[in-house]
Every structure is written in structure tokens, then in C-alpha cells.
Write a protein that holds these residues in place. Sequence first.
Motif, mmCIF file in Angstrom:
data_model
loop_
_atom_site.group_PDB
_atom_site.id
_atom_site.type_symbol
_atom_site.label_atom_id
_atom_site.label_comp_id
_atom_site.label_asym_id
_atom_site.label_seq_id
_atom_site.Cartn_x
_atom_site.Cartn_y
_atom_site.Cartn_z
ATOM 1 N N UNK A 179 45.167 39.758 33.015
ATOM 2 C CA UNK A 179 44.154 38.744 33.310
ATOM 3 C C UNK A 179 42.816 39.248 32.780
ATOM 4 N N UNK A 180 42.114 38.361 32.099
ATOM 5 C CA UNK A 180 40.787 38.646 31.574
ATOM 6 C C UNK A 180 39.756 37.822 32.316
ATOM 7 N N UNK A 181 38.596 38.400 32.502
ATOM 8 C CA UNK A 181 37.478 37.686 33.105
ATOM 9 C C UNK A 181 36.256 37.876 32.208
ATOM 10 N N UNK A 238 29.361 38.668 40.169
ATOM 11 C CA UNK A 238 30.705 38.494 39.620
ATOM 12 C C UNK A 238 31.264 39.807 39.094
ATOM 13 N N UNK A 239 30.430 40.596 38.438
ATOM 14 C CA UNK A 239 30.896 41.911 37.981
ATOM 15 C C UNK A 239 31.363 42.749 39.165
ATOM 16 N N UNK A 282 39.522 45.874 41.047
ATOM 17 C CA UNK A 282 40.095 46.864 40.125
ATOM 18 C C UNK A 282 40.224 46.383 38.681
ATOM 19 N N UNK A 283 39.366 45.462 38.283
ATOM 20 C CA UNK A 283 39.277 45.095 36.876
ATOM 21 C C UNK A 283 38.387 46.134 36.193
ATOM 22 N N UNK A 308 36.156 41.818 31.372
ATOM 23 C CA UNK A 308 36.887 42.685 32.291
ATOM 24 C C UNK A 308 38.357 42.304 32.231
ATOM 25 N N UNK A 309 39.215 43.278 32.376
ATOM 26 C CA UNK A 309 40.637 43.003 32.319
ATOM 27 C C UNK A 309 41.405 43.807 33.350
ATOM 28 N N UNK A 310 42.581 43.296 33.640
ATOM 29 C CA UNK A 310 43.475 43.995 34.571
ATOM 30 C C UNK A 310 44.913 43.734 34.138
#
Length: 164
Positions: free
Chosen positions: A117-119, A128-129, A136-137, A159-161
Amino acid sequence: MITYTDATLDDLPFIVEVYNSTIASRQVTADLQPVSVESRFAWFEQHNPQKRPLWLIKYHNQPCGWVSLSSFYGRPAYDKTVEISLYIHQDFRGKKIGQTTVAKIESFAKQAGIEAILSYIFGHNIASLNLFEKMHYKQWALLPKVAELDGVKRDLVILGKRLD
């Protein structure tokens, strides 16, 4: 109590209202003017309950926001990677709805075979950050000064996870 339902076209005016309410802050979206419900029909149709959900979020049975997973980059090789969008009405922020929703959509995503998942978050959107870092992103990319909001150049942080 937080609940989630698949959004319907009847929910689209509320979804657009919440989205539009964030534009003036210049913190959340790169849109500079409000969008119309009609302009969001194609976006709405790109979602489906199986792999690309668009959920209405309710807090004590009252609509308070929405969350969606959208395809990343639109090519088949990226089918297991999605972009998350999360918008909470300002009256409901600070109630841990965001954290609960991210956890819930991650659980859904794992079951749907999604692996990452990307944000996309502006570098100056500290709230939001912080939310996604708390979940844990990690920063996967920084696009410096790629957006201009009212004459100010802004960074985009990706950000990604991984879920696997």
C-alpha cells in the motif's frame, strides 16, 4: 463505534463534500478548486468491493469520512500494489478513526491478495505523515517541490508498507 460500508452513488455527494472541505487548507490534496459530484463518477466506478474498495466510514452510525484503495500506475504488473486515500470530516478528527481505518483496510487488502500500500502525502502535512508512520509505513520516495500551492513549492512524500 466505527463501521464501514461499501459506498454507493447515494454516498458520493458526502464523499465529495468531505474531499472538498480539505482543499482550502492546502495540506491534503493537489486540487485547487472544489470538484463536482459529476466529475467524480468515473473515479467512483473504478472502485469495486473485491479489490479496490471505496468505503463510507461511520462513527456511531454517523458518516464521518471515507477510505479507498485505487490501482497504482494502471499496469497489470502493479495489480498487487494500491494507493490508499483516507479523508475524515474535520468534526471527527482526533478520535483514532484514521488508525482504526488504516488497520481495517490493511486487513482487507491482505485477504484480497494486495501486497503493498502506498500513501501520497504532502511533506508539510504533518498529521497525515504521523498517522501513517504510526501505522509502520516507511518513506519510499521523496519528490521535492513537485507541487505548487498558492505560489509555494511543496514536496510529495510517498510512504509505503509491504503486507506480505
